[in-house]
Each structure stands twice: as structure tokens, then as C-alpha cells.
Design a protein around this motif. Structure first.
Motif, PDB file in Angstrom:
ATOM      1  N   ARG A 121       5.815  18.506 -10.489  1.00  0.00           N
ATOM      2  CA  ARG A 121       5.402  17.107 -10.359  1.00  0.00           C
ATOM      3  C   ARG A 121       3.917  16.950 -10.695  1.00  0.00           C
ATOM      4  NH1 ARG A 121       8.261  13.768  -6.925  1.00  0.00           N
ATOM      5  NH2 ARG A 121      10.442  14.368  -6.699  1.00  0.00           N
ATOM      6  N   GLN A 122       3.509  15.712 -10.950  1.00  0.00           N
ATOM      7  CA  GLN A 122       2.095  15.388 -11.127  1.00  0.00           C
ATOM      8  C   GLN A 122       1.536  15.015  -9.753  1.00  0.00           C
ATOM      9  OE1 GLN A 122       0.206  15.695 -13.773  1.00  0.00           O
ATOM     10  NE2 GLN A 122       1.905  16.429 -15.038  1.00  0.00           N
ATOM     11  N   LEU A 123       0.988  15.992  -9.042  1.00  0.00           N
ATOM     12  CA  LEU A 123       0.531  15.757  -7.679  1.00  0.00           C
ATOM     13  C   LEU A 123      -0.598  14.734  -7.625  1.00  0.00           C
ATOM     14  CD1 LEU A 123       0.623  19.294  -6.013  1.00  0.00           C
ATOM     15  CD2 LEU A 123       2.357  17.497  -6.041  1.00  0.00           C
ATOM     16  N   GLU A 124      -1.456  14.704  -8.656  1.00  0.00           N
ATOM     17  CA  GLU A 124      -2.536  13.721  -8.656  1.00  0.00           C
ATOM     18  C   GLU A 124      -1.980  12.300  -8.591  1.00  0.00           C
ATOM     19  OE1 GLU A 124      -2.077  16.071 -10.844  1.00  0.00           O
ATOM     20  OE2 GLU A 124      -3.921  17.190 -11.263  1.00  0.00           O
ATOM     21  N   GLN A 125      -0.912  12.044  -9.368  1.00  0.00           N
ATOM     22  CA  GLN A 125      -0.307  10.721  -9.355  1.00  0.00           C
ATOM     23  C   GLN A 125       0.375  10.451  -8.027  1.00  0.00           C
ATOM     24  OE1 GLN A 125      -0.659   8.376 -11.783  1.00  0.00           O
ATOM     25  NE2 GLN A 125       0.274   7.030 -10.249  1.00  0.00           N
ATOM     26  N   MET A 126       0.990  11.501  -7.448  1.00  0.00           N
ATOM     27  CA  MET A 126       1.638  11.342  -6.149  1.00  0.00           C
ATOM     28  C   MET A 126       0.600  11.020  -5.071  1.00  0.00           C
ATOM     29  SD  MET A 126       4.537  14.358  -6.195  1.00  0.00           S
ATOM     30  CE  MET A 126       5.180  13.872  -4.589  1.00  0.00           C
ATOM     31  N   VAL A 127      -0.578  11.634  -5.175  1.00  0.00           N
ATOM     32  CA  VAL A 127      -1.662  11.312  -4.239  1.00  0.00           C
ATOM     33  C   VAL A 127      -2.065   9.849  -4.400  1.00  0.00           C
ATOM     34  CG1 VAL A 127      -4.085  11.751  -3.687  1.00  0.00           C
ATOM     35  CG2 VAL A 127      -2.531  13.675  -4.065  1.00  0.00           C
ATOM     36  N   ALA A 128      -2.203   9.415  -5.643  1.00  0.00           N
ATOM     37  CA  ALA A 128      -2.585   8.020  -5.907  1.00  0.00           C
ATOM     38  C   ALA A 128      -1.530   7.053  -5.398  1.00  0.00           C
ATOM     39  CB  ALA A 128      -2.823   7.813  -7.402  1.00  0.00           C
ATOM     40  N   ASP A 129      -0.263   7.456  -5.449  1.00  0.00           N
ATOM     41  CA  ASP A 129       0.829   6.597  -4.996  1.00  0.00           C
ATOM     42  C   ASP A 129       1.070   6.696  -3.494  1.00  0.00           C
ATOM     43  OD1 ASP A 129       1.141   5.904  -7.622  1.00  0.00           O
ATOM     44  OD2 ASP A 129       2.825   7.262  -7.985  1.00  0.00           O
ATOM     45  N   GLY A 130       0.332   7.569  -2.817  1.00  0.00           N
ATOM     46  CA  GLY A 130       0.510   7.722  -1.380  1.00  0.00           C
ATOM     47  C   GLY A 130       1.703   8.552  -0.980  1.00  0.00           C
ATOM     48  N   ARG A 131       2.225   9.337  -1.914  1.00  0.00           N
ATOM     49  CA  ARG A 131       3.406  10.166  -1.619  1.00  0.00           C
ATOM     50  C   ARG A 131       3.036  11.621  -1.353  1.00  0.00           C
ATOM     51  NH1 ARG A 131       6.690  10.522  -6.005  1.00  0.00           N
ATOM     52  NH2 ARG A 131       5.114   9.692  -7.418  1.00  0.00           N
ATOM     53  N   PHE A 132       1.757  11.961  -1.477  1.00  0.00           N
ATOM     54  CA  PHE A 132       1.298  13.318  -1.183  1.00  0.00           C
ATOM     55  C   PHE A 132      -0.110  13.210  -0.603  1.00  0.00           C
ATOM     56  CE2 PHE A 132       0.046  17.715  -1.800  1.00  0.00           C
ATOM     57  CZ  PHE A 132       1.245  18.400  -1.617  1.00  0.00           C
ATOM     58  N   ARG A 133      -0.334  13.951   0.475  1.00  0.00           N
ATOM     59  CA  ARG A 133      -1.617  13.859   1.176  1.00  0.00           C
ATOM     60  C   ARG A 133      -2.749  14.420   0.312  1.00  0.00           C
ATOM     61  NH1 ARG A 133      -1.835  12.718   6.550  1.00  0.00           N
ATOM     62  NH2 ARG A 133      -3.886  13.733   6.594  1.00  0.00           N
ATOM     63  N   GLU A 134      -3.823  13.645   0.237  1.00  0.00           N
ATOM     64  CA  GLU A 134      -4.956  14.058  -0.584  1.00  0.00           C
ATOM     65  C   GLU A 134      -5.611  15.316  -0.024  1.00  0.00           C
ATOM     66  OE1 GLU A 134      -8.927  12.047  -2.604  1.00  0.00           O
ATOM     67  OE2 GLU A 134      -8.006  11.123  -0.835  1.00  0.00           O
ATOM     68  N   ASP A 135      -5.724  15.406   1.325  1.00  0.00           N
ATOM     69  CA  ASP A 135      -6.384  16.574   1.909  1.00  0.00           C
ATOM     70  C   ASP A 135      -5.571  17.846   1.688  1.00  0.00           C
ATOM     71  OD1 ASP A 135      -4.370  15.673   3.508  1.00  0.00           O
ATOM     72  OD2 ASP A 135      -5.597  15.413   5.326  1.00  0.00           O
ATOM     73  N   LEU A 136      -4.237  17.736   1.738  1.00  0.00           N
ATOM     74  CA  LEU A 136      -3.397  18.911   1.466  1.00  0.00           C
ATOM     75  C   LEU A 136      -3.493  19.304  -0.006  1.00  0.00           C
ATOM     76  CD1 LEU A 136      -1.346  21.046   2.295  1.00  0.00           C
ATOM     77  CD2 LEU A 136       0.467  19.348   1.930  1.00  0.00           C
ATOM     78  N   TYR A 137      -3.549  18.288  -0.862  1.00  0.00           N
ATOM     79  CA  TYR A 137      -3.666  18.570  -2.300  1.00  0.00           C
ATOM     80  C   TYR A 137      -4.916  19.394  -2.591  1.00  0.00           C
ATOM     81  CZ  TYR A 137      -4.753  17.789  -7.217  1.00  0.00           C
ATOM     82  OH  TYR A 137      -5.096  17.968  -8.523  1.00  0.00           O
ATOM     83  N   TYR A 138      -6.053  18.988  -2.032  1.00  0.00           N
ATOM     84  CA  TYR A 138      -7.294  19.729  -2.298  1.00  0.00           C
ATOM     85  C   TYR A 138      -7.300  21.083  -1.591  1.00  0.00           C
ATOM     86  CZ  TYR A 138      -9.148  15.603  -4.573  1.00  0.00           C
ATOM     87  OH  TYR A 138      -9.343  14.559  -5.443  1.00  0.00           O
ATOM     88  N   ARG A 139      -6.550  21.194  -0.492  1.00  0.00           N
ATOM     89  CA  ARG A 139      -6.459  22.494   0.189  1.00  0.00           C
ATOM     90  C   ARG A 139      -5.650  23.488  -0.636  1.00  0.00           C
ATOM     91  NH1 ARG A 139      -6.643  26.684   1.531  1.00  0.00           N
ATOM     92  NH2 ARG A 139      -6.744  27.710   3.559  1.00  0.00           N
TER      93      ARG A 139
END
Length: 576
Positions: A384-402
Motif C-alpha cells: 500500500r501507499q502508506l503516505e496516502q493512508m496517513v493523509a486519509d486518516g487510515r494509518f497513524r502518522e506516528d506509527l508510520y514514522y516509527r
């Protein structure tokens, strides 16, 4: 009237039949009279072999002395600014046609592709120098003759354009047994009428020969590599990742560097590219190689069970739980590596708990009260494109950067097509050994079709296709009809390039134009019956009737009828 393509066409192609008695020509004269009913028409005498250019020149000379209306050129106010005499206008049209004809001839003779133009009767009108070289037929022998006199009718792709009005783009074609070309062909239309057809053919005969040599050489090298693999695999954890393209080698190089650290890795890649293979190689190349490698698929476990799978549970935590409790994947991977596949599928409520466990290196089992401390390296993977999921609120930004401490992108198979020959040979060797049969030969047209396909399922799909071909091969040869229909019939062929282009971006040859699929018949190697083939397919697919039917190239209903015919009980092929 025949369609005319050149000023060198003879005037007899244009002439309409007439009664000789109606035309009065005195011996030796260049003019005469044609009696058209009550009207007498002046005629100029030309031989039937005269070209259009010669006829136009004769008419121009006659118009120069005739008293015909001239053209007065006027400005916006209606004042005359110039005069154009009839013979001057005809001369301008003649020069225009002659210049275009010379330009066309020069253009065609400059091109390296063979160009053929035929009229509506399949008579050759143009045959350029490249066509002379490729097919070793002089222009003088071809012009004015039917193309069918030089090639078998069934091998002339121009006939499809001529008779059916269809166009083809970069299609693999064999006009002669010793010639291989990529062909573009299209009808030539004048309004709604087809007046001819044109084909442009690129000679790839040498390319096909080199590909066959490459296939034989690759097979030989693979045999040698298999002998060496037992020693190399122990020294290089990335040995199992095959390919020498620049993109895959760059990914391997980056993975080797990050393997020496404990950094969290986020692997990007489409389904089937081998993300877990990279994760295992990173673990084996790290200092944690002696500790466990534990994998969990975040998309394959229901959300209600995922927390207990990841963190484990305390004894008696819920109905049906073991009295002794159960450690979770995170705990089992202590000291080693936890691989979180399809991390983008993780529900939001679990993302919070995972983030806390990663940050604090502590967690609680489900129903537990004591914290458990772990030293676990995390490698995550997603398509998946996690950056887009973060922007859409479907993936936590803090977890993404972790997780995204170090990102590693695995290229799809279509982006490294130069690795296809090696991968095909590896898989065909592997399945030949598994099926206890000789390594089959892969003709150039089959390899061509494999190159053209986009491989949405990547390496996993390629492996499955090669297993299918290994099963369906006949007498040691894989034929185009053994390919899945999705590969044989491809809507948009790719632009051609060489079969091997080390170090650069690869673009594949054009698609094979297949014959229509024949009605189903079960072909089988010598000594293997139809019943044996069905049993082998069912065992290969673990009793999955749909998959077995696809493997055999038949419908599921036909498979059931065959099983009934041979007394094969459906329940005998049901695996748990």
C-alpha cells in the motif's frame, strides 16, 4: 479504376475502355479526335506505357498554347494582383506531386525497417531497400507483382489489413521459416474505401537466434550454479534473491547495509515481488541470525484475534484460552526479528498498541498484568501507499514514522525484465527436477510472450506460470498454446528492445499473435495417461478442483466429468 500511388504508374492503369472506331488518329500525328456521341473531344496521343508524369508534361505543353481561361488573383478590394495561366497551375500540381513522391521514396529507402505497400489487389507498389536486404528479393522482381507470388498467403499479415481493415502493432511474425520480424500493418483508406495496405517490419532474426543461444547458455550456467549454490548460500543470505538487473542489485545492496544494524525496516513492493524473502535475508545477514525469525501477516488474521496473536494471552483470559496461556509473536521473536507483512492492513486500534510496544519495548499479554520486555527487531512490509493512508486518516502518522526508519523498495518484475531469462531457467529447472522429467525447450515465441506480459503477480505469478508450462509441455517442448490466455492474448504490446540489456531499463519485444485457442484436448507425455494427468493436477493443487481445472486448461464441469469417467472419487482429493 485502380488506386494510384506514384507518378511512375502507367497511364493504362487509369484509362477507361473505349471503342477504337470512335477515336480518329492520323498516322504519325500526336493529336486526334474522340467522338463522344454528338460531341467531338480533342485528344493527345500517348503510348499505353507512358507514366503519369510524362502525360502531365504533355498536357502542360498543350495548355501553354491553348486559349483557356486564366486565373486572376485579386486582393480584398477586388483589384487584380496577378495572373495564373492554366498550364502554370497544372505545372504547380505536377511539381507538388513529384516532390511528395521523391520525398516518400527517399524516406522509405532511408528507413532501416522493411516497408511494403500494396494496392487493393495485393499488387506491390513500393518495396524499399531494407525489404530487399531482409528478404533478399530485388525491387524489380517484386514491383507490379502479387505479394502472394513471393510469400505463402497464410504468412502475409498485410492481407488482414487489406481484406478486413484491421491494424496490428508490433506483432511477432514469421513470414518465412528463416525470418523473424516485428510487424506494423494497416489499411490505406480513401474515405471509407480501402485502396491498399502498408506494412513496416523490423528484422529480429538475429535477435531470436541470440536469444536461443542465451537460453542454452543460461541453462548450462544454471546447472553450474546449482552445483555451487550449496557453498554460496551459506556465505551469502541474499543468494536466494535472483537477478542481475541494476534495480534489484541496488535493492540488495541497500538491504545488505541495513542488515548490519538494528534499524527498523519498511519494505515497499507489489504483491509477489519477494518482500518476505528480503526480510529473511536481512535477518540472516544480521547479528540476530542465531535468534528466531517470526512472521505474521497483518491482513490474514481477523482483527478480533490479532491482538492475542501479536501479544499473546494470559491463562484463562477468555473462553477457550489455554490454561497455561500462550506467548505472542512479539514475545517469540525476542532477540530475533519480527516480520509484519501487509502492515497497511492493521486496524487503527491495534496500531496504537503496536506503536507503544515498539517505543517502550514492553507490552502486556491479553488479560495479563505483568509487563513483558523484549528486544525484537521489526521489519514491516506493505504493498500500500502508506503516505496516502496517513493523509486519509487510515494509518497513524506516528506509527508510520516509527516504522519508516529505513525504507526499502523492491522493484516489480516488469521493471527488471532483463532478469526474466535467468528466472525462467531457474524455475523450469526446479520443476523439471520435481516432476522427474528432462528440462523442456522454450521456443523464442514463448519467451517473446513472457517478455511482453506485465506480470501483475510478479515473481510469484511467474513461478506458477512456469510450473504450468512444465506440466503441459509435450515431447520436451513448450508451445504457445500452453501459455495462459492472459499471456497469449495481450491488448497492449510493449515497445521492442533486446532480450538482454545489462545495466539499463528494459523494454520488451512485441506480443506474439496467437492462433485461436483450439477445443480442449488433454495432451500428455509419452507413458502418461489422461487419468495420470488429472491425478497429478489434483495432487499439485491439493485437491482444489477449480485450480486443477485451470492447470489442465479445462472447465471445472469437464474436470468433474473426467473424474467420474475414470472413477476418481471427489472426496479422495479433499485436503484439510
Amino acid at each position: 479504376m485502380k488506386p494510384l500511388f506514384s507518378l511512375d504508374s502507367v497511364v493504362s492503369d487509369l484509362a477507361a475502355p473505349v471503342n477504337p472506331a470512335d477515336v480518329k488518329i492520323r498516322a504519325g500525328e500526336k493529336e486526334g479526335v474522340w467522338q463522344e456521341g454528338e460531341r467531338a473531344v480533342k485528344v493527345l496521343v500517348v503510348p499505353r506505357t507512358a507514366t503519369l508524369a510524362q502525360c502531365l508534361e504533355q498536357i502542360r505543353q498543350s495548355l501553354a498554347s491553348a486559349q483557356l481561361p486564366a486565373l486572376a488573383v485579386v486582393d480584398e478590394a477586388g483589384r487584380a494582383t496577378g495572373i495564373v495561366l492554366p498550364h502554370q497551375l497544372l505545372e504547380a500540381f505536377t511539381n507538388l506531386a513529384q516532390n511528395q513522391s521523391v520525398l516518400l521514396s527517399t524516406l522509405m529507402d532511408t528507413m532501416s525497417e522493411a516497408i511494403t505497400i500494396v494496392d487493393s489487389n495485393n499488387i506491390v507498389q513500393y518495396w524499399n531497400r531494407a525489404a530487399e536486404t531482409i528478404y533478399e528479393i530485388d525491387r524489380a522482381q517484386v514491383l507490379g507483382t502479387s505479394l502472394s507470388e513471393h510469400f505463402a498467403s497464410e504468412s502475409i499479415r498485410l492481407l488482414d489489413a487489406l481484406r478486413q481493415g484491421t491494424s496490428v502493432q508490433r506483432v511477432y511474425h514469421i513470414p518465412r521459416p528463416d525470418s523473424h520480424v516485428l510487424i506494423n500493418a494497416a489499411p490505406i483508406r480513401q474515405g471509407e474505401k480501402i485502396i491498399g495496405a502498408i506494412s513496416i517490419e523490423q528484422d529480429i532474426t538475429e535477435l531470436v537466434r541470440l536469444n536461443e543461444e542465451l537460453a542454452h547458455t543460461t541453462a548450462h550456467l544454471h546447472n553450474l550454479q546449482q552445483e555451487m549454490s550449496r557453498f554460496q548460500a551459506a556465505d551469502d543470505p541474499f543468494y536466494a534473491i535472483k537477478g542481475h538487473s541494476a534495480s534489484i542489485q541496488a535493492a540488495i545492496s541497500s538491504a545488505k547495509k541495513v542488515a548490519q544494524t538494528d534499524a527498523t525496516v519498511l519494505i515497499y513492493g507489489e504483491s509477489g515481488v519477494g518482500k518476505e524473502l528480503f526480510a529473511q535475508a536481512i535477518h540472516q545477514a544480521s547479528r540476530r541470525r542465531e535468534k528466531p525469525f517470526v512472521a505474521i501477516n497483518c491482513g490474514a488474521i481477523p482483527a478480533a484475534l490479532f491482538e492475542s496473536e501479536l501479544f499473546g494471552y494470559q491463562g484463562g483470559a477468555f473462553t477457550g484460552a489455554k490454561k497455561t496461556g500462550k506467548p505472542g509473536k512479539l514475545e517469540l521473536a525476542h532477540g530475533g526479528t519480527l516480520f509484519l507483512d501487509e502492515i497497511g492492513e492493521l486496524p487503527l486500534e491495534l496500531q496504537v498498541k503496536l506503536l507503544r510496544a515498539l517505543q517502550e519495548r514492553q507490552f502486556y499479554r491479553v488479560g495479563g498484568t505483568e509487563p513483558i520486555t523484549v528486544n525484537t527487531r521489526v521489519i514491516a512490509a506493505t504493498n500500500r501507499q502508506l503516505e496516502q493512508m496517513v493523509a486519509d486518516g487510515r494509518f497513524r502518522e506516528d506509527l508510520y514514522y516509527r516504522l519508516n526508519v529505513f525504507s526499502l523498495e523492491i522493484p516489480p518484475l516488469r521493471a527488471r525484465r532483463e532478469d526474466l531469462p535467468e528466472l525462467v531457467q531457474i524455475f523450469i529447472q526446479e520443476y523439471s527436477v520435481a516432476h522427474e522429467q528432462a528440462v523442456p525447450r522454450i521456443p523464442s515465441e514463448v519467451m517473446q510472450a513472457l517478455f511482453d506480459y506485465s506480470w501483475p503477480g510478479n515473481i510469484r505469478q511467474l513461478r506458477n506460470v512456469i510450473e504450468r508450462l512444465s506440466i503441459l509441455q509435450e515431447n520436451g517442448v513448450i508451445s504457445p498454446e500452453h501459455l495462459p490466455s492472459a499471456i497469449r492474448f495481450q491488448p497492449e504490446p510493449l515497445a521492442p528492445a533486446s532480450f538482454a540489456s545489462p545495466g539499463g531499463e528494459y523494454s520488451a519485444p512485441a506480443a506474439l499473435h496467437p492462433a485461436p485457442t483450439a477445443p480442449f484436448t488433454l495432451h500428455h507425455p509419452a507413458g502418461q495417461t489422461e487419468k495420470d494427468r488429472i491425478i497429478a493436477a489434483l495432487e499439485r493443487t491439493y485437491g482444489n478442483k477449480k485450480a486443477a481445472a485451470e492447470l489442465l486448461g479445462i472447465s471445472r464441469g469437464t474436470l468433474y466429468n473426467k473424474m467420474k469417467k475414470y472413477g476418481l472419487d471427489r472426496e479422495s482429493f479433499r485436503w484439510n
